[in-house]
Design a protein around this motif. Sequence first.
Motif, PDB file in Angstrom:
ATOM      1  N   ARG A  57     -53.531  58.347 -89.199  1.00  0.00           N
ATOM      2  CA  ARG A  57     -51.967  58.988 -89.459  1.00  0.00           C
ATOM      3  C   ARG A  57     -51.260  58.238 -88.487  1.00  0.00           C
ATOM      4  O   ARG A  57     -51.187  57.099 -88.019  1.00  0.00           O
ATOM      5  N   ARG A  58     -50.562  59.037 -87.533  1.00  0.00           N
ATOM      6  CA  ARG A  58     -49.676  58.670 -86.530  1.00  0.00           C
ATOM      7  C   ARG A  58     -50.537  58.553 -85.036  1.00  0.00           C
ATOM      8  O   ARG A  58     -49.944  58.059 -84.169  1.00  0.00           O
ATOM      9  N   GLN A  59     -51.666  58.740 -85.041  1.00  0.00           N
ATOM     10  CA  GLN A  59     -52.684  58.543 -83.968  1.00  0.00           C
ATOM     11  C   GLN A  59     -53.640  57.502 -83.846  1.00  0.00           C
ATOM     12  O   GLN A  59     -54.193  57.078 -85.038  1.00  0.00           O
ATOM     13  N   ALA A  60     -53.919  56.842 -82.891  1.00  0.00           N
ATOM     14  CA  ALA A  60     -54.661  55.760 -82.790  1.00  0.00           C
ATOM     15  C   ALA A  60     -55.976  56.214 -81.754  1.00  0.00           C
ATOM     16  O   ALA A  60     -55.785  56.555 -80.668  1.00  0.00           O
ATOM     17  N   LEU A  61     -57.305  56.208 -82.312  1.00  0.00           N
ATOM     18  CA  LEU A  61     -58.248  56.664 -81.538  1.00  0.00           C
ATOM     19  C   LEU A  61     -58.910  55.288 -80.820  1.00  0.00           C
ATOM     20  O   LEU A  61     -59.540  54.530 -81.805  1.00  0.00           O
ATOM     21  N   GLY A  62     -58.702  55.179 -79.736  1.00  0.00           N
ATOM     22  CA  GLY A  62     -59.372  54.025 -78.963  1.00  0.00           C
ATOM     23  C   GLY A  62     -60.841  53.972 -78.671  1.00  0.00           C
ATOM     24  O   GLY A  62     -61.189  54.920 -77.774  1.00  0.00           O
ATOM     25  N   THR A 102     -73.953  63.304 -75.026  1.00  0.00           N
ATOM     26  CA  THR A 102     -73.041  64.179 -74.656  1.00  0.00           C
ATOM     27  C   THR A 102     -71.516  63.965 -74.158  1.00  0.00           C
ATOM     28  O   THR A 102     -70.665  64.472 -74.757  1.00  0.00           O
ATOM     29  N   HIS A 103     -71.490  62.730 -73.365  1.00  0.00           N
ATOM     30  CA  HIS A 103     -70.134  62.216 -73.367  1.00  0.00           C
ATOM     31  C   HIS A 103     -69.349  62.283 -74.495  1.00  0.00           C
ATOM     32  O   HIS A 103     -68.168  62.570 -74.712  1.00  0.00           O
ATOM     33  N   ALA A 104     -70.112  61.283 -75.458  1.00  0.00           N
ATOM     34  CA  ALA A 104     -69.451  60.905 -76.676  1.00  0.00           C
ATOM     35  C   ALA A 104     -69.046  62.184 -77.713  1.00  0.00           C
ATOM     36  O   ALA A 104     -67.834  62.353 -78.168  1.00  0.00           O
ATOM     37  N   LEU A 105     -69.920  63.226 -77.576  1.00  0.00           N
ATOM     38  CA  LEU A 105     -69.751  64.276 -78.633  1.00  0.00           C
ATOM     39  C   LEU A 105     -68.690  64.836 -78.028  1.00  0.00           C
ATOM     40  O   LEU A 105     -67.621  65.476 -78.792  1.00  0.00           O
ATOM     41  N   VAL A 106     -68.590  65.400 -76.854  1.00  0.00           N
ATOM     42  CA  VAL A 106     -67.448  66.374 -76.257  1.00  0.00           C
ATOM     43  C   VAL A 106     -66.007  65.379 -76.359  1.00  0.00           C
ATOM     44  O   VAL A 106     -65.007  66.027 -76.961  1.00  0.00           O
ATOM     45  N   GLY A 107     -65.907  64.055 -76.222  1.00  0.00           N
ATOM     46  CA  GLY A 107     -64.844  63.346 -76.463  1.00  0.00           C
ATOM     47  C   GLY A 107     -64.452  63.252 -77.835  1.00  0.00           C
ATOM     48  O   GLY A 107     -63.220  63.542 -78.354  1.00  0.00           O
ATOM     49  N   PHE A 108     -65.552  63.187 -78.796  1.00  0.00           N
ATOM     50  CA  PHE A 108     -65.046  63.168 -79.938  1.00  0.00           C
ATOM     51  C   PHE A 108     -64.572  64.697 -80.583  1.00  0.00           C
ATOM     52  O   PHE A 108     -63.810  64.506 -81.495  1.00  0.00           O
ATOM     53  N   VAL A 109     -65.363  65.743 -80.374  1.00  0.00           N
ATOM     54  CA  VAL A 109     -64.939  67.001 -80.891  1.00  0.00           C
ATOM     55  C   VAL A 109     -63.631  67.400 -80.161  1.00  0.00           C
ATOM     56  O   VAL A 109     -62.708  67.811 -80.905  1.00  0.00           O
ATOM     57  N   ALA A 110     -63.311  66.963 -79.030  1.00  0.00           N
ATOM     58  CA  ALA A 110     -61.991  67.285 -78.431  1.00  0.00           C
ATOM     59  C   ALA A 110     -60.854  66.192 -79.108  1.00  0.00           C
ATOM     60  O   ALA A 110     -59.522  67.039 -79.158  1.00  0.00           O
ATOM     61  N   VAL A 111     -61.023  65.136 -79.480  1.00  0.00           N
ATOM     62  CA  VAL A 111     -60.043  64.486 -80.286  1.00  0.00           C
ATOM     63  C   VAL A 111     -59.674  64.837 -81.450  1.00  0.00           C
ATOM     64  O   VAL A 111     -58.560  65.064 -82.153  1.00  0.00           O
ATOM     65  N   VAL A 112     -61.109  65.209 -82.158  1.00  0.00           N
ATOM     66  CA  VAL A 112     -60.818  65.878 -83.514  1.00  0.00           C
ATOM     67  C   VAL A 112     -59.859  67.131 -83.624  1.00  0.00           C
ATOM     68  O   VAL A 112     -59.225  67.414 -84.262  1.00  0.00           O
ATOM     69  N   ALA A 113     -60.222  68.063 -82.386  1.00  0.00           N
ATOM     70  CA  ALA A 113     -59.557  69.199 -82.155  1.00  0.00           C
ATOM     71  C   ALA A 113     -57.874  68.902 -81.838  1.00  0.00           C
ATOM     72  O   ALA A 113     -57.110  69.313 -82.439  1.00  0.00           O
ATOM     73  N   VAL A 114     -57.632  68.025 -81.015  1.00  0.00           N
ATOM     74  CA  VAL A 114     -56.253  67.655 -80.804  1.00  0.00           C
ATOM     75  C   VAL A 114     -55.481  67.188 -82.004  1.00  0.00           C
ATOM     76  O   VAL A 114     -54.274  67.334 -81.986  1.00  0.00           O
ATOM     77  N   ILE A 115     -56.239  66.293 -82.545  1.00  0.00           N
ATOM     78  CA  ILE A 115     -55.475  65.683 -83.849  1.00  0.00           C
ATOM     79  C   ILE A 115     -55.348  66.733 -84.886  1.00  0.00           C
ATOM     80  O   ILE A 115     -54.276  66.865 -85.802  1.00  0.00           O
ATOM     81  N   SER A 116     -56.084  67.746 -85.228  1.00  0.00           N
ATOM     82  CA  SER A 116     -55.949  68.577 -86.175  1.00  0.00           C
ATOM     83  C   SER A 116     -54.964  69.803 -85.473  1.00  0.00           C
ATOM     84  O   SER A 116     -53.988  70.131 -86.504  1.00  0.00           O
ATOM     85  N   VAL A 117     -54.577  70.000 -84.332  1.00  0.00           N
ATOM     86  CA  VAL A 117     -53.636  70.904 -83.757  1.00  0.00           C
ATOM     87  C   VAL A 117     -52.302  70.081 -83.988  1.00  0.00           C
ATOM     88  O   VAL A 117     -51.214  70.588 -84.365  1.00  0.00           O
ATOM     89  N   VAL A 118     -52.304  68.863 -83.728  1.00  0.00           N
ATOM     90  CA  VAL A 118     -50.966  67.956 -83.658  1.00  0.00           C
ATOM     91  C   VAL A 118     -50.718  67.558 -85.107  1.00  0.00           C
ATOM     92  O   VAL A 118     -49.429  67.706 -85.636  1.00  0.00           O
ATOM     93  N   GLN A 119     -51.675  67.131 -86.153  1.00  0.00           N
ATOM     94  CA  GLN A 119     -51.348  66.699 -87.233  1.00  0.00           C
ATOM     95  C   GLN A 119     -51.923  67.249 -88.578  1.00  0.00           C
ATOM     96  O   GLN A 119     -51.554  67.094 -89.591  1.00  0.00           O
ATOM     97  N   GLY A 120     -52.652  68.206 -88.223  1.00  0.00           N
ATOM     98  CA  GLY A 120     -53.181  69.069 -89.150  1.00  0.00           C
ATOM     99  C   GLY A 120     -54.549  68.896 -89.486  1.00  0.00           C
ATOM    100  O   GLY A 120     -55.180  68.005 -89.238  1.00  0.00           O
ATOM    101  N   TRP A 121     -55.391  69.707 -90.210  1.00  0.00           N
ATOM    102  CA  TRP A 121     -56.670  69.862 -90.140  1.00  0.00           C
ATOM    103  C   TRP A 121     -57.061  68.668 -91.233  1.00  0.00           C
ATOM    104  O   TRP A 121     -58.132  68.083 -91.043  1.00  0.00           O
ATOM    105  N   GLN A 122     -56.098  68.251 -92.175  1.00  0.00           N
ATOM    106  CA  GLN A 122     -56.426  67.022 -92.767  1.00  0.00           C
ATOM    107  C   GLN A 122     -56.768  65.703 -91.916  1.00  0.00           C
ATOM    108  O   GLN A 122     -57.516  64.835 -92.258  1.00  0.00           O
ATOM    109  N   ALA A 123     -55.873  65.546 -91.090  1.00  0.00           N
ATOM    110  CA  ALA A 123     -55.861  64.520 -90.326  1.00  0.00           C
ATOM    111  C   ALA A 123     -57.340  64.456 -89.436  1.00  0.00           C
ATOM    112  O   ALA A 123     -58.034  63.499 -89.261  1.00  0.00           O
ATOM    113  N   GLY A 124     -57.659  65.728 -89.044  1.00  0.00           N
ATOM    114  CA  GLY A 124     -58.770  65.907 -88.311  1.00  0.00           C
ATOM    115  C   GLY A 124     -60.140  65.462 -89.170  1.00  0.00           C
ATOM    116  O   GLY A 124     -60.969  64.766 -88.615  1.00  0.00           O
ATOM    117  N   ARG A 125     -59.955  65.927 -90.412  1.00  0.00           N
ATOM    118  CA  ARG A 125     -61.099  65.786 -91.424  1.00  0.00           C
ATOM    119  C   ARG A 125     -61.140  64.234 -91.606  1.00  0.00           C
ATOM    120  O   ARG A 125     -62.092  63.700 -91.716  1.00  0.00           O
TER     121      ARG A 125
END
Length: 848
Positions: A67-72, A161-184
């Motif tokens: 959507r409007r976010q770019a995961l680098g 562990t580093h990758a998992l924490v980063g991925f979970v946090a990014v999914v969480a923040v995108i879901s909060v900002v853009q909605g759960w559909q974007a996180g999915r």
Amino acid sequence: MSSSAGSSRRRTERAWLITGPLALCAVIFSLLLGLAVRPALGNWLLTLVLTAAMIVAAMPTINVVVRRQALGTTFTEIPLVVALYLLPPLSVVLAYTVATLLVQLRRKLLPAKLWFNVALAAAATGLATMVYTGLVHTVLPHQAVGVGPSTWSFLLAAIATHALVGFVAVVAVISVVQGWQAGRELIRAVPPILLTVMINLAVGILIIICLKSTPWALLLFAGLAVAFALVYDTYTQFVRQHRTLAEMYELTKVITESGPEGNLIDALLGRIRSLMQAESATLWLPAQGRHPEVLLTAQEGKSGLLDSTPSPAALREAALARQETMAVGQRLGGDPELRGALVPTSLKDVIVVPLRSGKAVIGTLEVANRLGDTNFFRSVDVTVFETVAAHAAVALENSRLVDRLRHDAYHDGLTKLPNRRRILGALAEAARIRAPGEVVALLLFDVDRLRQVNESLGHAAGDRVLVEVADRLRGCTPSAALVGRVGGDEFLVTLRLESVEAAVELAGQLREQIRDEMAFDALTLDVDTAVGVVVHPDHGSDAATLLQRVDVAATVAKSVPGSVQLYSPALESRSLRRLGLAGDLRRAFDSGELEVFYQPKVTLRDRRLVGVECLARWEHPTQGTVTPEDFVAVAEHTGQLDRLTEFVLREGLRRSRDWALGGHSLAVAVNLSARTLIDAHFPDRVRELLDEHGVPAQLLTLEITEAGVLDGTDRPIPTLRRLRDLGVRLSVDDFGTGNSSLAHLRRLPVNEVKVDRSFVQGMATDPGDLAIVNAVVTLSQQFGLTVVAEGVESELTLELLLDIGCEIGQGFLFSRPLPYERLEAWFGAQADPESISNSELPRLRVVP
């Protein structure tokens, strides 16, 4: 635009819901590492070197756009693996966090995104360091850490562990900002991200192994890094070109397959936004001819098209005026003044391309904000976008041509109103979506005397009348109504209302609002209409039936000038009856079914018989009595009006001759249609009939309705003057029901005025009717005109007429219309013997 920007900022600020807990975890993890491991910090030179390596590794970024976010996805895991192996735990956290902070500052991210990334880096690195340190101290206590498989597994666990924490946090923040559909949707990016992490881990372990062997191995890895960067750049260009070609192909399909202009624009802007990886794509078409201005935007994350755009209008106006592409942004440069116009907005780059149709520019196409804070439009994107705009311009121009043809097929060329086909479609749609308790009203406005205007002033004047009526209807109808023209002088209005009564009331209001004088050079016409009304579902279930029935109602309304007629089944049966009478009328002339009745005209003061009015009557062998209104209308529409007029004239003159031979000289009056007055041969025919029967011209009175005499033109005047020159008396019938005044009669050669029965019958109860009759009598006498009162039915009415000076009357108080034989019997029974002499007209008894 400000509302949209404010909403976007509010959504972005929700990231603090995730950033706060991450920062707290980072602090906790760092405290635990500082207390549990000795030394926690150290080897500052190597820490500085690895920090620089982390910064360099973060520069090439593989972006996954959601959507409007770019995961680098970067290569920072490589120096992180080396740092975990070589540096104390807190030094690792410090190096990775500082490198992340510097990179994010360089990218000029919004504060919410910047601090989220820094907090995430500190928390993820702290937890990964705790995992690695914990495994090392648990599995290899008091032993030197080698580079064997056990160390690989420790590093794998830490990086995972580093990758998992980063991925979970990014999914969480995108879901909060853009909605759960974007996180999915982001979860679908897990495979390529995990593959990149594993490759980074393997490369990092190889570097550690090589460094254990010889420090010169760094030169080999530096060469590999350069080679990889070159290969990666080539690969990304190839992928970009492939994706661009695929998107161009899909865009061409959209242009080819899209139908109406609205659908084309929706699909076109969506595809362009996807192709250019932009937050928004906007089409602007300035007002041109009958086409209004179009400003539509497809924005990422919003369904449908918006009628606003975040970009400043100065960019579009500059592209239109200069007829060249306006590209403004961090990597695009551009006009400093236009770049300054972006400062108040949240835009980082915009490309505006003029849309060309031949040599003319018909509008602009623009894209704004490349998706991802680290992504920007480049010069190669401008070239691609110009190619897209060229395709879009051709498609839009073709669509407008089709739309123009479609518009012409559904609109009237003269008034630009919807035509019959469009009205029928709208009527059917309104009936389909009608709410419970509502009715769909159809009002038909029939313009009076348009044919007379065309014949007298020409069709250009008639067209001006129609355009003026169309403008007036458009200006006074409710905004929800659809106004159309369905025929030569017929206009339709359709809309949903709450009741039948509301439809009739609206029809009357609209008729009054459009009724006004219309000036044509030195001539002034009165615009009036007859209105028919039908409603769905009361009067029909389909559009064709409603249109047929409203035409029936309007036809009936025309019989009473300026009236509003609601449809009823009785009207339709009457119309069907008239249609059936058309063939019978000719037979009636030949078989003698038509006859003439006579109604006496009497002096009011001494009740002496001065004449009779000749009235045609028809007794149909199967349908019974046919009203004059019906068979006169049939005669007009079947071309038998002249024959009917001559029949009544011949019978009246014959009886007048017979009465004269019997010693009673009685005048006869015959009604004329307005159409007869435009017949140049009619005066000659009247003269022939007078000569044939030997009746003096002054004993013949021709009665013409007010609307027929005063029709807004001078067409009747030559015929009237020729009839006057013959010596025939002329009378204006039903005076008061039209729109003219007595002053208009001064220019006409008339001798008599007949006051309409509706005013006479109301004199005894309505002061207004009494005042009207009084005014007509007074002014007519001043002009030297005789006044005849119709509808005298009571002695009280007779006394009131005498008081105001009316001379002659006719009505049921004296006699109904009678056939000739009964008139003779009536005359013998009603005449006062004492009044009969050779020198005066007979005086009549009062009828009980």
